[in-house]
Design an enzyme around this catalytic site. Sequence first.
Site, short mmCIF file in Angstrom:
data_model
loop_
_atom_site.label_atom_id
_atom_site.label_comp_id
_atom_site.label_asym_id
_atom_site.label_seq_id
_atom_site.Cartn_x
_atom_site.Cartn_y
_atom_site.Cartn_z
N HIS A 1 1.18 -15.92 2.53
CA HIS A 1 2.40 -15.26 2.05
C HIS A 1 3.55 -15.38 3.04
CE1 HIS A 1 1.27 -13.12 -1.68
NE2 HIS A 1 0.04 -13.08 -1.16
N ASP B 1 1.88 -13.21 -5.70
CA ASP B 1 0.87 -12.47 -6.44
C ASP B 1 1.51 -11.96 -7.72
OD1 ASP B 1 -0.91 -12.77 -4.30
OD2 ASP B 1 -0.32 -10.87 -3.39
N ARG C 1 5.82 -12.36 2.57
CA ARG C 1 5.31 -11.21 3.33
C ARG C 1 5.55 -11.44 4.82
NH1 ARG C 1 -0.85 -10.38 2.40
NH2 ARG C 1 -0.03 -10.15 0.27
N HIS D 1 -3.41 -14.52 -7.20
CA HIS D 1 -2.85 -15.15 -5.99
C HIS D 1 -2.65 -16.64 -6.20
CE1 HIS D 1 -2.73 -15.55 -1.45
NE2 HIS D 1 -3.00 -16.80 -1.79
N GLU E 1 -9.16 -13.99 -5.77
CA GLU E 1 -8.10 -13.14 -6.31
C GLU E 1 -7.45 -13.81 -7.52
OE1 GLU E 1 -5.53 -12.74 -2.92
OE2 GLU E 1 -6.80 -11.22 -1.98
#
Length: 214
Positions: free
Chosen positions: A128, A135, A83, A196, A193
């Site tokens: 990320h 994910d 990301r 993740h 999460e």
Amino acid sequence: MQSSTLSAALGELPSGFVRLTDVIPDLQVDLKYASDDNFVGKPLIGYEHATAVLTGDAARALRDVQAQLKPLGLGIKVFDAYRPQRTVDFFLQWAADDHDITCKEAFYPALDKPRLLVEGYLNSPSGHSRGSTVDLTLIRLSDNSELDMGTPFDFFGPQSWTDYSAISSSQKANRAMLQKIMLAHGFIGVHEEWWHFTLKAEPFPDTYFDFIAS
């Protein structure tokens, strides 16, 4: 912390990074931030080419996960991978805008937007951006349907915590299977999460990248 603003030329990636489908050709990829199906409700800056990228080390570890799952009739589906930092910066700006609550009911019904930062659902910098965090969920290879994990990806609330107990026994088993196989191949998860995971031996533990993958 070291930051990097490397800009990859079209068709190229920085050294150490690979396109996931080059390493795992049969991988299912559904990059949520390149679509409208996310907590913002629109494609995000940094995802213009909808290309899933990770470091080579993380991609090869995921390939081993896929290989172990395949004889069971299962596989993995990736929702997000590398990301760019610019996307993380946008998330912080978005969270500060109290007027934009388009997707609140679907993704954070019990939280006001500023709580997403306070409770750690949105962070800057993000792991990320180091390139070894992914994910994902499990799917059935027969029809590519997702195993029921109890919540959708990016649902912000205790229902998404890995140890949340008020879900069905099959949902608990599915989460446990995902956690077990990812940990067995060198990834570590987070409490908040279920989807993740970060490669424990990530090659760029202190560097946050901001190139756009293509």
